[in-house]
Design a protein around this motif. Structure first.
Motif, short mmCIF file in Angstrom:
data_model
loop_
_atom_site.label_atom_id
_atom_site.label_comp_id
_atom_site.label_asym_id
_atom_site.label_seq_id
_atom_site.Cartn_x
_atom_site.Cartn_y
_atom_site.Cartn_z
N GLY A 193 70.25 47.89 -46.43
CA GLY A 193 69.26 48.59 -46.98
C GLY A 193 69.36 50.12 -47.43
O GLY A 193 70.58 50.48 -46.78
N MET A 220 71.89 45.28 -54.25
CA MET A 220 71.27 44.87 -53.10
C MET A 220 70.66 43.49 -53.33
O MET A 220 70.50 42.52 -52.21
N ASN A 255 71.42 40.70 -50.48
CA ASN A 255 70.34 40.16 -49.47
C ASN A 255 69.64 39.06 -49.90
O ASN A 255 69.31 38.17 -48.89
N SER A 287 61.13 52.25 -50.36
CA SER A 287 61.94 50.84 -50.15
C SER A 287 61.72 49.85 -50.88
O SER A 287 61.70 48.87 -50.97
N TYR A 332 64.68 47.37 -51.31
CA TYR A 332 64.61 46.61 -50.08
C TYR A 332 63.67 45.77 -49.76
O TYR A 332 63.70 44.29 -49.54
N THR A 377 63.97 42.69 -52.09
CA THR A 377 64.96 41.65 -51.64
C THR A 377 64.23 40.82 -50.52
O THR A 377 64.45 39.61 -50.53
N LYS A 378 63.58 41.26 -49.44
CA LYS A 378 63.19 40.71 -48.35
C LYS A 378 61.87 39.85 -48.96
O LYS A 378 61.52 38.62 -48.31
N ALA A 412 70.80 52.91 -44.48
CA ALA A 412 69.70 52.78 -44.84
C ALA A 412 69.07 54.45 -44.72
O ALA A 412 68.33 54.70 -45.44
#
Length: 258
Positions: free
Chosen positions: A90, A106, A110, A148, A151, A154-155, A192
């Protein structure tokens, strides 16, 4: 699932929760394949492991690397009983301060990296009509915060993919689990959060990596659908999904610590 002699592949196993989970699984009798880009770090982790293990140089961001790496595993063992998709990274920054290419890079690691590895094992697991896939996502995939956007996206993708895949493979005896941790005291924050602001602000809330690694091992053993850590973060995510506008207003100052 008894772990004795089970072949378990863990990506991102060169440090942090991946390395710890590998060690725990080895102690319980599994044959662990530690996969990451840094062979030197993997060898160091492997040297402290008790059971049977292998080191695999693997870049989940590369089609060719994943294809060759998993072919090597199947050539040696003939099967993979469990895949733990843990590789990822991240970087916390405002959207204006990140290029589109950084967003794509990313996502490639991820999310698409997880897809690559899953597709490498799925035909074999379907044929065997058994197998476990454990995907390490994040509470960030359920609750977005400033700095974020990349990140969190992606999650969020990892969680959505896992939910849909779970329905696809249910009839084949394959389980799909997601681990959704909050902040963990690992080298993740070196990249990160290089200035350390976020880590300092959430130090009181940050989990020990052993706690998350144990949850990963639990998912491997039981095939549980989802584990949210800590429990208060999981409860908060449920409330956020039910009342997003109110949750945004009430949690803005509390959550935006980056």
């Amino acid at each position: 699932m008894a772990l004795n002699d089970k072949v378990i592949v863990i990506t991102g196993a060169s440090s942090g929760i991946g390395a710890l989970a590998a060690q725990m699984l080895s102690e319980q009798g599994a044959t662990v394949v530690l996969a990451a880009r840094s062979v030197d770090k993997l060898q160091e982790i492997r040297s402290g492991m008790m059971g049977e293990s292998r080191v695999l140089e693997l870049d989940v961001g590369s089609d060719a690397s994943v294809e060759a790496g998993f072919r090597q595993i199947y050539d040696e063992f003939g099967r993979i009983d469990c895949l733990v998709n843990n590789a990822g990274y991240g970087r916390f920054a405002y959207i204006d301060d990140m290029s589109v290419q950084e967003f794509a890079d990313m996502m490639n690691v991820n999310y698409i990296g997880m897809v690559r590895c899953t597709k490498a094992v799925l035909p074999h697991m379907k044929k065997a009509r058994s197998g476990r896939i454990v995907n390490v996502a994040s509470i960030a995939g359920k609750i977005g915060t400033a700095k974020s956007t990349s990140y969190t996206a992606t999650k969020h993708a990892v969680i959505g993919f896992s939910s849909a895949l779970r329905q696809e493979v249910r009839e084949y005896g394959i389980t799909v689990s997601t681990i959704n941790p909050g902040p963990i005291d690992t080298p993740f924050f070196t990249l990160a959060d290089p200035e350390g602001h976020y880590a300092a602000n959430v130090k009181w809330f940050m989990m020990k990596p052993e706690r998350v690694a144990k949850a990963m091992v639990k998912a491997v053993r039981t095939g549980t659908t989802e584990i949210n850590l800590p429990w208060v973060a999981g409860a908060g995510a449920k409330l956020y999904q039910m009342f997003p506008r109110v949750a945004d207003r009430l949690s803005y100052r509390m959550l935006n610590k980056k």
